[in-house]
Design a protein around this motif. Sequence first.
Motif, short mmCIF file in Angstrom:
data_model
loop_
_atom_site.label_atom_id
_atom_site.label_comp_id
_atom_site.label_asym_id
_atom_site.label_seq_id
_atom_site.Cartn_x
_atom_site.Cartn_y
_atom_site.Cartn_z
N GLY A 130 0.80 -1.22 0.00
CA GLY A 130 0.00 0.00 0.00
C GLY A 130 0.83 1.27 0.00
O GLY A 130 0.45 2.28 -0.59
N ALA A 131 2.00 1.22 0.66
CA ALA A 131 2.87 2.39 0.71
C ALA A 131 3.47 2.68 -0.66
O ALA A 131 3.64 3.85 -1.03
N TYR A 132 3.78 1.63 -1.43
CA TYR A 132 4.30 1.83 -2.79
C TYR A 132 3.22 2.40 -3.71
O TYR A 132 3.50 3.25 -4.57
N GLU A 165 4.38 -1.11 -9.93
CA GLU A 165 4.79 -2.48 -10.30
C GLU A 165 5.29 -3.24 -9.07
O GLU A 165 5.03 -4.43 -8.93
N LYS A 166 5.99 -2.54 -8.19
CA LYS A 166 6.47 -3.15 -6.94
C LYS A 166 5.29 -3.59 -6.08
O LYS A 166 5.27 -4.70 -5.54
N ALA A 167 4.29 -2.70 -5.95
CA ALA A 167 3.10 -3.02 -5.13
C ALA A 167 2.37 -4.23 -5.69
O ALA A 167 1.97 -5.13 -4.94
N ILE A 168 2.21 -4.27 -7.00
CA ILE A 168 1.47 -5.37 -7.63
C ILE A 168 2.25 -6.67 -7.55
O ILE A 168 1.67 -7.75 -7.38
N ASN A 173 -3.14 -9.79 -6.17
CA ASN A 173 -4.59 -10.04 -6.15
C ASN A 173 -5.38 -9.00 -5.37
O ASN A 173 -6.53 -9.24 -5.00
N VAL A 174 -4.77 -7.83 -5.13
CA VAL A 174 -5.48 -6.74 -4.45
C VAL A 174 -5.93 -5.74 -5.51
O VAL A 174 -5.11 -5.04 -6.11
N ALA A 175 -7.23 -5.68 -5.72
CA ALA A 175 -7.79 -4.89 -6.82
C ALA A 175 -7.48 -3.40 -6.70
O ALA A 175 -7.20 -2.73 -7.70
N VAL A 176 -7.51 -2.87 -5.48
CA VAL A 176 -7.35 -1.41 -5.32
C VAL A 176 -5.98 -0.94 -5.80
O VAL A 176 -5.84 0.20 -6.28
N TYR A 181 -3.42 2.36 -9.79
CA TYR A 181 -2.47 2.40 -10.91
C TYR A 181 -3.17 2.98 -12.14
O TYR A 181 -2.61 3.84 -12.84
N ALA A 182 -4.39 2.53 -12.38
CA ALA A 182 -5.16 3.06 -13.51
C ALA A 182 -5.37 4.57 -13.37
O ALA A 182 -5.24 5.33 -14.34
N ASN A 183 -5.68 5.02 -12.14
CA ASN A 183 -5.87 6.46 -11.90
C ASN A 183 -4.59 7.24 -12.22
O ASN A 183 -4.64 8.32 -12.82
N ALA A 184 -3.45 6.68 -11.81
CA ALA A 184 -2.17 7.33 -12.07
C ALA A 184 -1.88 7.37 -13.57
O ALA A 184 -1.39 8.38 -14.09
N LEU A 185 -2.19 6.29 -14.27
CA LEU A 185 -1.96 6.24 -15.71
C LEU A 185 -2.87 7.24 -16.45
O LEU A 185 -2.46 7.87 -17.42
N LEU A 186 -4.09 7.41 -15.96
CA LEU A 186 -5.01 8.38 -16.56
C LEU A 186 -4.47 9.81 -16.39
O LEU A 186 -4.62 10.64 -17.28
N LEU A 187 -3.84 10.07 -15.25
CA LEU A 187 -3.24 11.39 -15.03
C LEU A 187 -2.13 11.65 -16.05
O LEU A 187 -1.85 12.79 -16.41
N GLN A 188 -1.52 10.56 -16.53
CA GLN A 188 -0.46 10.68 -17.54
C GLN A 188 -1.02 10.62 -18.97
O GLN A 188 -0.27 10.64 -19.95
#
Length: 226
Positions: A130-132, A165-168, A173-176, A181-188
Amino acid sequence: MTLALAVAVTAVAQSQQAAQSLYDQGKWQEAATAAAALNTSAGFALAAEATTAGAGLSADAQKKPLFEKAQGYARQAIALDKNNADAYFELARAQGRLAQYSGILNSLNLAGDMKKNLDQAIRLRPNMAGAYVALGLWHANLVSKGGAATFLTGAKKAQIVPNFEKAIALEPNVAVHRIEYANALLLQGNKAGAAAQLQKAVSLPADTFWEKRDLEAAKAQLAKLQ
């Protein structure tokens, strides 16, 4: 350990589990109250987590006071145990949310504190996924603001993907993690990458109230991108 002490320790552990169960059911106010009443570092950290999560369900006028309350709980957790990684993480999380409701200068100050607390959480528990995720979001949000935000905080675009990538890799198997990650990619501006992460997220199991809520949000977001 004496029998009386053993009984007391067991009772606290069971009470922590009871508070966690309330939180998992979405009863965040009851969970925060029960967890804080334990007067333990773990209890205050859970109270902070529940309060921050509950703020997301609350009216806009209540959000800022709740994020401030969550910070207070997290600081109490740290005061009781300076080696509690969860406490630093929850303080960082509350600060990140509070920054969204603060002026530019104050939000940049909060961003600096948030980074320090996330770094400390990772020092104490290097495998805290979660911290990553939070670090990845920290870089993504500040880079998207550009200019002074990146200059003053040291946020870097090159740090976004590696943190997620480190978090995943730690918790695949943690969806959030994938949703954020998707939210961060959308910002980019990376819609295809975001859709790919959301596609994976919606295939993962959701058990708690919060996981089910995240799943519905991911499905809605994915529908918009397709």
